[in-house]
Design an enzyme around this catalytic site. Structure first.
Site, PDB file in Angstrom:
ATOM      1  N   ASP A  93       2.664  -5.039  -5.640  1.00 54.09           N
ATOM      2  CA  ASP A  93       2.856  -3.599  -5.837  1.00 54.09           C
ATOM      3  C   ASP A  93       4.352  -3.337  -5.962  1.00 54.09           C
ATOM      4  OD1 ASP A  93       2.372  -0.949  -6.242  1.00 54.09           O
ATOM      5  OD2 ASP A  93       1.484  -0.558  -4.273  1.00 54.09           O
ATOM      6  N   GLY A  96       7.296   1.830  -4.928  1.00 46.68           N
ATOM      7  CA  GLY A  96       7.466   3.275  -4.762  1.00 46.68           C
ATOM      8  C   GLY A  96       6.548   3.859  -3.699  1.00 46.68           C
ATOM      9  N   ASP A 267      -7.603  -3.203  -3.646  1.00 44.61           N
ATOM     10  CA  ASP A 267      -6.884  -3.769  -2.498  1.00 44.61           C
ATOM     11  C   ASP A 267      -6.917  -2.709  -1.411  1.00 44.61           C
ATOM     12  OD1 ASP A 267      -4.658  -2.019  -3.746  1.00 44.61           O
ATOM     13  OD2 ASP A 267      -3.876  -2.561  -1.781  1.00 44.61           O
TER      14      ASP A 267
HETATM   15  N1  PRF Z   1       0.763   3.653  -6.496  1.00 42.19           N
HETATM   16  C1  PRF Z   1       1.191   2.403  -6.122  1.00 42.19           C
HETATM   17  N2  PRF Z   1       0.641   1.745  -5.104  1.00 42.19           N
HETATM   18  C2  PRF Z   1      -0.377   2.337  -4.431  1.00 42.19           C
HETATM   19  C3  PRF Z   1      -0.867   3.603  -4.766  1.00 42.19           C
HETATM   20  C4  PRF Z   1      -0.274   4.309  -5.855  1.00 42.19           C
HETATM   21  O1  PRF Z   1      -0.640   5.427  -6.234  1.00 42.19           O
HETATM   22  C5  PRF Z   1      -1.907   3.888  -3.857  1.00 42.19           C
HETATM   23  C6  PRF Z   1      -2.728   5.117  -3.784  1.00 42.19           C
HETATM   24  N3  PRF Z   1      -3.968   4.927  -3.175  1.00 42.19           N
HETATM   25  C7  PRF Z   1      -2.008   2.775  -3.011  1.00 42.19           C
HETATM   26  N4  PRF Z   1      -1.081   1.861  -3.368  1.00 42.19           N
HETATM   27  N5  PRF Z   1       2.203   1.847  -6.798  1.00 42.19           N
END
Ligand code: PRF
Length: 373
Positions: A93, A96, A267
């Site tokens: 991820d 942000g 996830d």
């Molecule tokens: N954006 C990113 N990671 C995330 C989310 C998102 O909106 C969410 C929202 N449930 C979890 N992880 N980049």
């Protein structure tokens, strides 16, 4: 021979899909649940134990790893797969979302996110370009664009602004993506609970032509029916031949409902975090092992299931370990939960392949509702 990133759909049942994603580090059977390995570890589990539960891919976080131990250091040490000894697929991820939930003194502007580390207060800037550079240094197979996710409920202007910023950051992320063979970048649809903004976001991202699409900005405070309505609206906008990932979701029920709406990947910290707090997910529903009623119960959680943990240890023992805050309690409960989430997805894949997904969903929910646990 270099491996290309691919997604092959084997079967469809209604809008649900069963397929295989191939990356530089192997194949991922979908629908897939990805255990969260935030700090280069799926908490309380050895990599081979995570693998044994059936996981094909784990998730890592730019935010945590850039702060500690540092992306350049992990690159010098051979990349994230080698560092954590997980030779299979890794998705990262972009940072942000974690900045907004964990860091202090956060500031978002056109350029990126400025924040103070939750570890030592040091100041950092994360731009789309730097996030992609970090994900390349980690050697991530599936890299996420930098986006802005707002919590719900929220005012429309704030949702709209974050959605448009995320679109501009999608362009910049894509331009900065290095893309070695077998790696891919996914876009993230935003737009909160506003149907027209969701459609606008999805269409603009599809025009940019990404190898995969995530749905972000859900499970952030809205009721489940709102989340599912947004999936009903977004999924038909996405290219059918590309994988779809619902970020940060969810409960077993959320997973079944989202698979029915065409989601391929998930996830969530729920199975690992809940496990460390004594909450276990099973075929028979959710159980709180801290509860005193388990103290004298010699029965395993699921005597006839295939989980080596849930079929072996007594509820009394798991209760004791959990109450005593023993490390083994966290290990066993996490194992039970990850095992259950993987079996739920295995069952979904099989049911889709056999065109009986609706029945599978109904039977699985009936098992939870019987609540004989
Ligand atoms: N954006 C990113 N990671 C995330 C989310 C998102 O909106 C969410 C929202 N449930 C979890 N992880 N980049």
């Amino acid at each position: 021979m270099s491996v290309r990133f691919t997604f092959d759909i084997h079967a469809r049942d209604g809008t649900a899909r069963n397929g295989t994603i191939t990356t530089a580090h192997g194949s991922v059977a979908t629908p897939a649940f990805m255990p969260v390995g935030t700090a280069a570890t799926v908490k309380a589990m050895l990599p081979e134990q995570v693998r044994a539960t059936g996981a094909d891919v784990v998730l890592g976080n730019v935010y945590h790893l850039m702060l500690r131990p540092g992306a350049e250091r992990i690159a010098r040490l051979g990349g994230l797969h080698h560092f954590m000894d997980w030779p299979h697929t890794i998705l990262t991820d972009s940072g942000g979302f974690q900045v907004m939930s964990l860091a202090s003194m956060r500031k978002i502007d056109e350029q990126g996110v400025t924040f103070a580390s939750h570890i030592d207060g040091s100041k950092h800037v994360l731009t789309p370009e730097r996030s992609m550079e970090i994900q390349a240094l980690l050697g991530s197979d599936i890299q996420m664009q930098l986006d802005e996710c707002v919590s719900l409920p929220n005012e429309r202007p704030a949702i709209e602004k974050a959605m448009h910023l995320s679109l501009r950051w999608a362009e910049r992320s894509k331009a900065a993506f290095g893309g070695k063979p077998g790696q891919a970048i996914f876009a993230i649809v935003q737009g909160g609970d506003q149907a027209d903004l969701r459609v606008q976001s999805a269409r603009a991202l599809v025009d940019m032509d990404f190898p995969g699409y995530a749905v972000g900005g859900l499970a952030v405070g809205e009721p489940q029916d709102v989340m599912l309505r947004m999936l009903d609206i977004v999924a038909p906008e996405l290219p059918p031949e590309r994988p779809r990932y619902l970020m940060g979701v969810g409960t077993p029920d959320d997973l079944l409902e989202a698979v029915a709406r065409g989601i391929d990947m998930f996830d969530c910290v729920m199975p690992t975090r809940a496990g460390r707090h004594g909450l276990c997910y099973t075929r028979f529903g959710k159980i709180n092992l801290k509860n005193a009623r388990h103290a004298d119960d010699p029965r395993p959680l699921d005597a006839d299931g295939d989980c080596p943990v849930a079929s072996r240890y007594s509820r009394a023992y798991l209760h004791h370990l959990t109450r005593s805050n023993e490390i083994l309690g966290m290990v066993l409960n996490t194992w039970i939960n990850l095992g259950y989430y993987q079996r739920l997805m295995q069952g979904a894949r099989r049911a889709i392949a056999e065109s009986r997904y609706a029945d599978y969903m109904a039977e699985t929910k009936a098992g939870w509702a019987a609540g004989d646990i």
